[in-house]
Design a protein around this motif. Structure first.
Motif, PDB file in Angstrom:
ATOM      1  N   GLY B 314       0.805  -1.225   0.000  1.00  0.00           N
ATOM      2  CA  GLY B 314       0.000   0.000   0.000  1.00  0.00           C
ATOM      3  C   GLY B 314       0.831   1.266   0.000  1.00  0.00           C
ATOM      4  N   PHE B 315       2.126   1.120  -0.081  1.00  0.00           N
ATOM      5  CA  PHE B 315       3.013   2.271   0.023  1.00  0.00           C
ATOM      6  C   PHE B 315       3.330   2.836  -1.358  1.00  0.00           C
ATOM      7  N   ALA B 316       2.345   2.839  -2.233  1.00  0.00           N
ATOM      8  CA  ALA B 316       2.542   3.369  -3.574  1.00  0.00           C
ATOM      9  C   ALA B 316       1.170   3.675  -4.164  1.00  0.00           C
ATOM     10  N   THR B 317       1.122   4.603  -5.109  1.00  0.00           N
ATOM     11  CA  THR B 317      -0.122   4.930  -5.780  1.00  0.00           C
ATOM     12  C   THR B 317      -0.058   4.357  -7.186  1.00  0.00           C
ATOM     13  N   PRO B 318      -0.961   3.416  -7.532  1.00  0.00           N
ATOM     14  CA  PRO B 318      -0.905   2.808  -8.858  1.00  0.00           C
ATOM     15  C   PRO B 318      -1.021   3.880  -9.948  1.00  0.00           C
ATOM     16  N   ALA B 319      -0.258   3.734 -11.017  1.00  0.00           N
ATOM     17  CA  ALA B 319      -0.202   4.773 -12.031  1.00  0.00           C
ATOM     18  C   ALA B 319      -0.588   4.232 -13.403  1.00  0.00           C
ATOM     19  N   ALA B 320      -1.176   5.102 -14.214  1.00  0.00           N
ATOM     20  CA  ALA B 320      -1.458   4.760 -15.603  1.00  0.00           C
ATOM     21  C   ALA B 320      -0.798   5.782 -16.521  1.00  0.00           C
ATOM     22  N   GLN B 321      -0.057   6.707 -15.939  1.00  0.00           N
ATOM     23  CA  GLN B 321       0.613   7.767 -16.694  1.00  0.00           C
ATOM     24  C   GLN B 321       1.811   8.221 -15.880  1.00  0.00           C
ATOM     25  N   MET B 322       2.571   9.171 -16.425  1.00  0.00           N
ATOM     26  CA  MET B 322       3.764   9.586 -15.707  1.00  0.00           C
ATOM     27  C   MET B 322       3.500  10.720 -14.740  1.00  0.00           C
ATOM     28  N   SER B 323       2.615  11.673 -15.140  1.00  0.00           N
ATOM     29  CA  SER B 323       2.402  12.858 -14.300  1.00  0.00           C
ATOM     30  C   SER B 323       1.555  12.539 -13.072  1.00  0.00           C
ATOM     31  N   PRO B 324       2.072  12.798 -11.880  1.00  0.00           N
ATOM     32  CA  PRO B 324       1.274  12.577 -10.673  1.00  0.00           C
ATOM     33  C   PRO B 324       0.239  13.692 -10.492  1.00  0.00           C
ATOM     34  N   THR B 325      -0.699  13.469  -9.613  1.00  0.00           N
ATOM     35  CA  THR B 325      -1.708  14.491  -9.310  1.00  0.00           C
ATOM     36  C   THR B 325      -1.014  15.798  -8.947  1.00  0.00           C
ATOM     37  N   GLY B 326      -1.559  16.896  -9.450  1.00  0.00           N
ATOM     38  CA  GLY B 326      -0.969  18.194  -9.123  1.00  0.00           C
ATOM     39  C   GLY B 326      -0.097  18.719 -10.253  1.00  0.00           C
ATOM     40  N   TYR B 327       0.370  17.824 -11.121  1.00  0.00           N
ATOM     41  CA  TYR B 327       1.143  18.265 -12.281  1.00  0.00           C
ATOM     42  C   TYR B 327       0.167  18.666 -13.384  1.00  0.00           C
ATOM     43  N   GLN B 328       0.614  19.600 -14.230  1.00  0.00           N
ATOM     44  CA  GLN B 328      -0.274  20.070 -15.294  1.00  0.00           C
ATOM     45  C   GLN B 328      -0.706  18.948 -16.229  1.00  0.00           C
ATOM     46  N   GLY B 329       0.211  17.999 -16.474  1.00  0.00           N
ATOM     47  CA  GLY B 329      -0.120  16.953 -17.438  1.00  0.00           C
ATOM     48  C   GLY B 329      -0.975  15.833 -16.871  1.00  0.00           C
ATOM     49  N   HIS B 330      -1.243  15.862 -15.569  1.00  0.00           N
ATOM     50  CA  HIS B 330      -1.980  14.743 -14.962  1.00  0.00           C
ATOM     51  C   HIS B 330      -3.387  14.654 -15.551  1.00  0.00           C
ATOM     52  N   ASN B 331      -3.701  13.508 -16.156  1.00  0.00           N
ATOM     53  CA  ASN B 331      -4.967  13.324 -16.839  1.00  0.00           C
ATOM     54  C   ASN B 331      -5.839  12.364 -16.028  1.00  0.00           C
ATOM     55  N   GLU B 332      -6.878  12.942 -15.373  1.00  0.00           N
ATOM     56  CA  GLU B 332      -7.735  12.160 -14.462  1.00  0.00           C
ATOM     57  C   GLU B 332      -8.353  10.941 -15.143  1.00  0.00           C
ATOM     58  N   SER B 333      -8.600  11.037 -16.459  1.00  0.00           N
ATOM     59  CA  SER B 333      -9.350   9.975 -17.131  1.00  0.00           C
ATOM     60  C   SER B 333      -8.531   8.699 -17.320  1.00  0.00           C
ATOM     61  N   LEU B 334      -7.226   8.771 -17.131  1.00  0.00           N
ATOM     62  CA  LEU B 334      -6.409   7.584 -17.368  1.00  0.00           C
ATOM     63  C   LEU B 334      -6.333   6.735 -16.103  1.00  0.00           C
ATOM     64  N   LYS B 335      -6.750   5.485 -16.257  1.00  0.00           N
ATOM     65  CA  LYS B 335      -6.776   4.578 -15.094  1.00  0.00           C
ATOM     66  C   LYS B 335      -5.980   3.325 -15.428  1.00  0.00           C
ATOM     67  N   PRO B 336      -5.408   2.658 -14.413  1.00  0.00           N
ATOM     68  CA  PRO B 336      -4.743   1.386 -14.664  1.00  0.00           C
ATOM     69  C   PRO B 336      -5.710   0.427 -15.352  1.00  0.00           C
ATOM     70  N   ARG B 337      -5.206  -0.365 -16.302  1.00  0.00           N
ATOM     71  CA  ARG B 337      -6.118  -1.153 -17.149  1.00  0.00           C
ATOM     72  C   ARG B 337      -5.814  -2.641 -17.096  1.00  0.00           C
ATOM     73  N   TYR B 338      -5.668  -3.171 -15.919  1.00  0.00           N
ATOM     74  CA  TYR B 338      -5.323  -4.588 -15.795  1.00  0.00           C
ATOM     75  C   TYR B 338      -6.470  -5.461 -16.291  1.00  0.00           C
ATOM     76  N   ASP B 339      -6.204  -6.333 -17.262  1.00  0.00           N
ATOM     77  CA  ASP B 339      -7.226  -7.205 -17.820  1.00  0.00           C
ATOM     78  C   ASP B 339      -6.520  -8.297 -18.626  1.00  0.00           C
ATOM     79  N   VAL B 340      -6.329  -9.461 -18.009  1.00  0.00           N
ATOM     80  CA  VAL B 340      -5.543 -10.507 -18.664  1.00  0.00           C
ATOM     81  C   VAL B 340      -6.224 -11.009 -19.933  1.00  0.00           C
ATOM     82  N   LYS B 341      -7.570 -11.160 -19.882  1.00  0.00           N
ATOM     83  CA  LYS B 341      -8.324 -11.648 -21.058  1.00  0.00           C
ATOM     84  C   LYS B 341      -8.038 -10.756 -22.250  1.00  0.00           C
ATOM     85  N   LYS B 342      -8.162  -9.463 -21.997  1.00  0.00           N
ATOM     86  CA  LYS B 342      -7.950  -8.473 -23.048  1.00  0.00           C
ATOM     87  C   LYS B 342      -6.509  -8.565 -23.577  1.00  0.00           C
ATOM     88  N   ALA B 343      -5.587  -8.753 -22.639  1.00  0.00           N
ATOM     89  CA  ALA B 343      -4.177  -8.838 -23.026  1.00  0.00           C
ATOM     90  C   ALA B 343      -3.947 -10.040 -23.927  1.00  0.00           C
TER      91      ALA B 343
END
Lengths: 349, 520
Positions: B314-343
């Motif tokens: 729990g000592f980390a925030t899962p990421a789907a992009q490089m910019s963390p919250t608070g950075y201009q580039g942080h895009n709220e809509s991007l979420k981690p997309r774990y899905d083995v079937k899809k992969a």
């Protein structure tokens, strides 16, 4: 005698040479010293320029010759991290390690002799068996584990509530097993006394000694069982010899027999082994110093490796090699003096 | 033996009691970091340790606030004169540790020295000059419109120009920046900051004392003396806090978070960090990685939330992009997309249903649990039939391998020096180009000139709203393209004794503002 010393000195030179070659040969495997010297975002060109400046682009042979040339003049190079001559850095860190070794040796001396002798005189007593059992356990526990357990018990403290608190015996047991902690768990403390040169000592203040307790006990814990067993075995052998039997027959008191006649002959091989083991102990300090953040050469060496501080690594290995050669020479000399039948150079008389 | 030690402990407690009391009266702070500053010359190296020292013994023109805004320190106010020029007004009556008066000449001296510094010159590359107007007014000029001017100004910690000028007794220039070996600046220091360096034994301890003429009289800080001990071993550092040997430690290893939480005398502060941990997929070495579907398959196969929960505890925030919250580039809509079937489906579509074998490399002592993360990722990739041959190395050996791009997938953690999204792209996803240094750490060899052009455009856009939109679009496109596999932002943790109020002075950049620290 002179021939022996000449032989030893030439051996020492050879050992130094071999160590320096090996240390140089492995430096490629140790990683890139630049990584610790520049930030991540520094460009490749800047790195290349710095590498050139440090002479890291030259071939290994050229680098070694440059090093050896300086070393012959007593200059073992500058540490990348400390930015100072490596020998100066080692001189600053060596006293801390030596004090640790001295402290541990004192503990070993004052505990191993009485326990070893006792276990030899009364091998069947349950206390003797207990000591031997504990020493087997002690020899098989790694030093860092001993250290961590000691820190938890005597530094942080533990609260035991295993037994029912509402009964008298339960409360007593809980109380007896609970410790308050309080012993310092890291470093050498603030109150060091300046002796000479780079030697600041912790032996002359309460605070300094408090800081020495746990590291010394941890370090002693590896060697102590060895010495107890050695003294016990030697003593038992001596006790079987004719002159002891004769002394008994003569009616001498057992105290006189055990501690004057038997112990003297027991200690001869123990001193020899002890001298060699001091060198080994210097090596073991690396682990102890890491756990206790003890600012000695062991910790310095370990950090030099993670930083790929190559000049410091090479210098450390050479200094430790020198310490080994010197202690071994001294031990041989002492042995020769004590036992005249030993021929130093191994030639026929 | 036990009694003896118990007695020893008893006398020890008695002996230390009065000392502890007097320590409180003078508000002394004993702290332990994992390392001490390599040098006293804050321009010699750009690293966390040096920036922490900078904030103790120097003051920046402006500094970051907790919510990533700006707060004036030595600069009292600033205004944009035009697209390329920012005018700063300095605080008056500020003194250096040496007693010298602080004016614009010191800012100019510092600016020139930064431009010389191997580590800092890249950050100051957009600047074309400095105009000194009077003793307390100056202008920073950039060659292009530069939206990150204030971000960069947080790196300007004015040095005492008089103190660092001239020559030493043996004829060396005092202002010289020397990477190795002794220079005047690496052993001597004079800044405007709250703490004066009293003594320093490298690798052993460092003592600071509060600067009696410190300009910031409104600071609530009441620490008179700081003793900094570097304790590298995690366990020893935590023990030092729990046993009362030190008052403040950082970083706290994830394995000991619970232990500190349980301790009634200690306080733990954690924060989601800004350092992104990610994998690059090398397209030059592996033909399959040229196919976006394969890259996406890898991205779908890696379970960021699982890694953050199980391995990072729990000592980390899962990421789907490089910019963390608070950075201009942080895009709220991007979420981690774990899905083995899809992969698996994507692998099939790409024609790699039977998978392939790759090599993976990761450091084993650089980031929190870095080797375990790589092992977990390797196991996850096995589920889409990618066999991974994993090699983990100590950092000193890992980075040369990284520079040579020796593995098909390589792990890296990155913190943006400018606290801005563009920095991530420039170093990690720009088309690699040796000359300009673009994509210096792009071990995937991913190259999309359109995205690079968009970032370049954002870099001269001073309208924050427009710039934000651009950078967020970049994140989105990199996500869709699966240019890399983001894992998480590593959390930060500090711990202190209850009476040391560290929470208000901590921030996500990990520069504790110790000058403002209050000890009760």
């Amino acid at each position: 005698m002179l021939a022996f010393l000449v032989q030893r000195i030439s051996q020492a030179v050879l050992v130094m040479f071999v160590i320096s070659v090996i240390a140089f040969a492995i430096q490629d495997g140790l990683g890139d010293p630049l990584q610790e010297m520049v930030g991540m975002s520094v460009s490749m060109e800047e790195r290349e320029a710095l590498r050139e400046e440090l002479g890291l682009n030259d071939s290994m042979v050229v680098q070694y010759l440059r090093f050896a040339g300086n070393a012959l003049q007593g200059d073992l190079g500058n540490s990348y991290f400390y930015g100072k001559p490596t020998l100066e850095v080692i001189a600053e860190h060596l006293p801390a390690t030596l004090e640790l070794v001295i402290g541990a040796s004192l503990i070993i001396m004052f505990l191993s002799v009485p326990i070893g002798v006792y276990a030899a005189i009364k091998p069947q007593a349950w206390l003797a068996k207990f000591f031997m059992g504990v020493s087997t356990v002690g020899i098989s526990i790694p030093v860092f584990l001993t250290a961590i357990v000691l820190i938890q018990i005597y530094s942080i403290g533990i609260t035991i509530e295993w037994f029912p608190e509402d009964t008298g015996w339960g409360r007593w047991l809980n109380g007896a097993l609970t410790t308050e902690g309080g012993l310092p768990s890291y470093g050498r403390g603030d109150e060091l006394t300046h002796l000479f040169g780079t030697w600041y000592s912790g032996f002359f203040s309460t605070d300094g000694i408090m800081h020495l307790v746990l590291p010394c006990v941890s370090l002693a814990s590896i060697m102590l069982p060895l010495f107890i067993r050695l003294i016990r075995a030697e003593m038992m052998e001596v006790l079987q010899s004719d002159y002891i039997r004769y002394a008994r027959a003569k009616g001498l008191s057992s105290v006189r027999i055990n501690f004057l006649h038997a112990l003297k002959n027991t200690m001869l091989p123990v001193i020899t082994v002890g001298g060699v083991q001091v060198g080994v102990m210097v090596a073991y300090t690396i682990l102890t110093e890491t756990v206790f953040q003890w600012p000695g050469v062991g910790l310095m060496f370990l950090e030099a490796i993670t930083r790929s501080d190559i000049p410091l690594i090479v210098a450390y290995l050479m200094v430790v090699g020198l310490i080994f050669v010197i202690t071994n020479t001294l031990v041989d000399l002492v042995y020769g003096l004590v036992n005249p039948t030993v021929k130093l150079t191994g030639k026929k008389a | 033996m036990k009694k003896l030690l118990a007695a020893l402990v008893g006398t020890m407690a008695l002996a230390t009691a009065p000392v502890a009391l007097s320590a409180e009266a003078t508000k002394e702070l004993k702290m332990a970091y994992d390392a001490d500053p390599v040098t006293l010359d804050i321009h010699e190296q750009l690293s966390g340790g040096i920036l922490q020292l900078s904030h103790m013994s120097f003051d920046p023109l402006v500094r970051w606030t907790k919510d990533l805004g700006f707060e004036g320190r030595l600069a009292e106010s600033w205004e944009r004169v035009d697209d390329k020029t920012m005018r700063f007004k300095l605080r008056e009556g500020v003194k250096f540790h040496s007693g010298n008066e602080f004016t614009t000449k010191d800012v100019k001296f510092t600016y020139d020295r930064l431009k010389e510094s191997q580590d800092f010159k890249a950050i100051f590359q957009p600047f074309s000059g400095i105009n000194v107007i009077d003793d307390y007014t100056f202008e920073l000029v950039t060659s292009e419109p530069f939206p990150l001017l204030l971000n960069t100004a947080t790196y300007i910690f004015p040095l005492d120009s008089q103190f660092y000028s001239g020559e030493t007794a043996d004829g060396k220039k005092k202002s010289a920046i020397v990477k190795h070996g002794n220079s005047f600046a690496s052993d001597n220091l004079s800044g405007t900051g709250p703490f004066v360096v009293k003594s320093r034994q490298q690798g052993v301890r460092m003592e600071f004392e509060r600067f009696s003429d410190y300009w910031d009289e409104e600071s609530p800080g009441n620490v008179k003396k700081i003793v900094l001990t570097p304790i590298k071993e995690n366990n020893t550092r935590v023990s030092a806090l729990l046993s009362g040997g030190v008052d403040f430690i950082a970083p706290v290893p994830p394995t000991d978070l619970d232990r500190i939480k349980r301790d009634k005398n200690s306080e733990l502060v954690t924060m989601s960090g800004t350092r992104i941990i990610l994998f690059h997929m090398n397209q030059e070495r592996v033909e399959a990685f040229k196919n976006p579907k394969v890259r996406q398959a890898v991205a779908y196969a890696i379970n960021q939330e699982g890694i953050a929960a199980k391995i990072m505890k729990g000592f980390a925030t899962p990421a789907a992009q490089m910019s963390p919250t608070g950075y201009q580039g942080h895009n709220e809509s991007l979420k981690p997309r774990y899905d083995v079937k899809k992969a698996q489906q994507l692998m099939k579509e790409a024609g790699y249903e039977d998978g392939f074998t790759i090599t993976m490399m990761a450091p084993n002592n650089r980031y929190v649990n870095d080797d375990k993360i790589a092992q977990a990722a390797a196991a996850m990739l096995a589920r889409i039939n990618i066999k991974v041959d994993l090699k983990t190395l100590p950092k000193a050996q890992y980075w040369p391998e990284y520079d040579n791009r020796s593995g098909d997938m390589m792990l890296i953690g990155w913190h943006a020096d400018t606290e801005d999204s563009a920095n991530f792209f420039e170093f990690l996803t720009f088309c690699p180009e040796a000359g300009s240094g673009a994509g210096q750490y792009n071990a995937g060899n991913y190259c999309n000139p359109e995205i690079d052009a968009l970032v370049a455009k954002a870099n001269v856009e001073t309208d924050i709203e427009k710039r934000t939109a651009m950078l967020q679009e970049v994140e989105k496109r990199l996500y869709d393209d699966a240019a890399f596999v983001p894992l998480h932002w590593q959390d930060l943790a500090w711990a202190s004794k209850k009476n040391v109020k560290i929470e208000p002075i901590l921030n996500v950049m990990n520069f504790p503002f110790l000058g403002d620290l209050v000890i009760e």
